[in-house]
Write an enzyme that holds these catalytic residues in place. Structure first.
Site, mmCIF file in Angstrom:
data_model
loop_
_atom_site.group_PDB
_atom_site.id
_atom_site.type_symbol
_atom_site.label_atom_id
_atom_site.label_comp_id
_atom_site.label_asym_id
_atom_site.label_seq_id
_atom_site.Cartn_x
_atom_site.Cartn_y
_atom_site.Cartn_z
ATOM 1 N N ASN A 85 0.871 -1.176 0.000
ATOM 2 C CA ASN A 85 0.000 0.000 0.000
ATOM 3 C C ASN A 85 0.912 1.231 0.000
ATOM 4 O OD1 ASN A 85 -1.727 2.092 0.615
ATOM 5 N ND2 ASN A 85 -2.309 1.321 2.642
ATOM 6 N N TRP A 86 0.939 1.909 -1.129
ATOM 7 C CA TRP A 86 1.881 3.045 -1.264
ATOM 8 C C TRP A 86 1.335 4.322 -0.628
ATOM 9 C CZ3 TRP A 86 3.700 2.359 -7.116
ATOM 10 C CH2 TRP A 86 4.343 1.120 -7.221
ATOM 11 N N LYS A 87 0.109 4.285 -0.170
ATOM 12 C CA LYS A 87 -0.520 5.437 0.486
ATOM 13 C C LYS A 87 -0.348 6.709 -0.351
ATOM 14 C CE LYS A 87 -0.161 3.089 4.863
ATOM 15 N NZ LYS A 87 -0.032 3.131 6.320
ATOM 16 N N HIS A 130 -9.361 0.732 5.488
ATOM 17 C CA HIS A 130 -8.038 0.936 6.084
ATOM 18 C C HIS A 130 -8.174 1.821 7.327
ATOM 19 C CE1 HIS A 130 -3.965 2.361 6.692
ATOM 20 N NE2 HIS A 130 -3.597 1.246 6.108
ATOM 21 N N GLU A 162 -6.602 4.272 8.352
ATOM 22 C CA GLU A 162 -6.534 5.722 8.105
ATOM 23 C C GLU A 162 -7.869 6.238 7.566
ATOM 24 O OE1 GLU A 162 -2.895 5.414 5.844
ATOM 25 O OE2 GLU A 162 -1.956 4.760 7.715
ATOM 26 N N SER A 213 3.709 -2.392 10.320
ATOM 27 C CA SER A 213 5.169 -2.433 10.457
ATOM 28 C C SER A 213 5.778 -3.784 10.077
ATOM 29 C CB SER A 213 5.591 -2.021 11.871
ATOM 30 O OG SER A 213 5.177 -0.684 12.133
ATOM 31 N N GLU A 251 -4.960 -5.401 10.815
ATOM 32 C CA GLU A 251 -3.945 -4.378 11.032
ATOM 33 C C GLU A 251 -4.203 -3.665 12.348
ATOM 34 O OE1 GLU A 251 -2.130 -2.994 7.122
ATOM 35 O OE2 GLU A 251 -4.044 -1.982 7.208
ATOM 36 N N GLY A 271 2.697 1.992 10.845
ATOM 37 C CA GLY A 271 3.610 3.114 10.670
ATOM 38 C C GLY A 271 4.363 3.509 11.929
HETATM 39 P P1 PGA Z 1 3.011 0.103 7.721
HETATM 40 O O1 PGA Z 1 1.533 0.283 7.136
HETATM 41 O O2 PGA Z 1 3.584 -1.132 7.095
HETATM 42 O O3 PGA Z 1 3.739 1.343 7.345
HETATM 43 O O4 PGA Z 1 2.855 -0.064 9.217
HETATM 44 C C1 PGA Z 1 0.687 -0.815 6.956
HETATM 45 C C2 PGA Z 1 -0.638 -0.372 6.401
HETATM 46 O O5 PGA Z 1 -1.110 0.715 6.742
HETATM 47 O O6 PGA Z 1 -1.250 -1.101 5.605
#
Ligand code: PGA
Length: 249
Positions: free
Chosen positions: A10-12, A95, A97, A213, A167, A173
């Protein structure tokens, strides 16, 4: 294990088109002989560019979100019809976020899930608890609610196009990964919830990714757990140096 490992990046909200193209080209080359299932999810703005690069490779094209409606007066939103037109195969929904920063609730996420499935997309449905929910002993309750509500009205046949990503929000993150044992416990629990909703065979088949992470040095330990079938990778998906070793764990 009969389930195929599925590693997704996931490149966000990272990368311009040229940066996305460079990463996609490198991954297409380096993952050519990879044994697992792969996906990259660039920003909407890079989808067309990356689509041309991953077409015909073993890397699927994913989007990070979609609107809950097919079309209409929805300023700033992107429709499943537009995503299909670009060659997107998979949509990440729910997700953390989206849930916590952009306040998407289970009902909205469920609407998107059903719309995406109706248009033939694979959906990666993300679930996971906040730190305070973990500390309050609510991990299972939260994950169960997000799973049940996220899949409301999804038929047994449609479930074949669902992937779940567990997650834990406190691990995203932050550099803090759930221990393989803690993650496995939630994955096993979530598989049980699927079993209750759709039966034992569906539960056995569904892919449940872990996210939060994931790095080259912890991927193999996580994947070794019986109920962890892959990874949804954020930060480490942004460079081949970190994504390729995870993808080839
Ligand atoms: P991260 O993000 O690997 O940077 O913790 C995972 C995600 O949000 O899917």
């Amino acid at each position: 294990m009969s389930r195929q490992y599925y590693i997704a990046g996931n490149w966000k909200m990272h990368k311009t088109r040229s940066e996305a193209a460079e990463l996609a080209k490198t991954l297409a080359g380096q993952l050519k002989d990879g044994q697992h299932k792969y996906l990259v999810a660039p920003s909407f703005t890079s989808l067309e560019t990356v689509a041309a690069i991953v077409k015909g490779t073993n890397i699927r094209l994913g989007a990070q979100n979609c609107a809950a409606e097919e079309q209409g007066a929805h300023t700033g939103e992107v429709s499943v019809l537009q995503l299909k037109d670009l060659g997107v195969q998979t949509i990440i929904l729910g997700h953390s976020e989206r849930r916590h920063v952009y306040k998407e609730d289970d009902a909205l996420i469920n609407k998107k899930v059903k719309l995406a499935l109706k248009h033939g997309f694979e959906v990666i449905l993300c679930i996971g608890e906040l730190l305070e929910e973990r500390e309050a002993g609510k991990v299972e309750a939260v994950c169960e609610t997000q799973t049940v509500k996220g899949l409301e009205g999804v038929s047994a046949a449609e479930l074949a196009n669902i992937v779940i990503a567990y997650e834990p929000v406190w691990a995203i993150g932050t550099g803090k990964t759930a221990t393989p044992e803690d993650a496995e416990a939630v994955h096993a629990f979530t598989r049980k919830v699927i079993g209750r909703l759709y039966g034992a065979e569906a539960a056995e088949k569904i892919i449940i990714q872990y996210g939060g992470s994931v790095k080259p040095d912890n991927a193999a330990q996580l994947m070794a757990k019986e109920n962890i079938d892959g990874a949804l990778v954020g930060g480490a998906a942004l460079t081949p140096d970190t994504f390729v070793p995870i993808a080839k764990f």
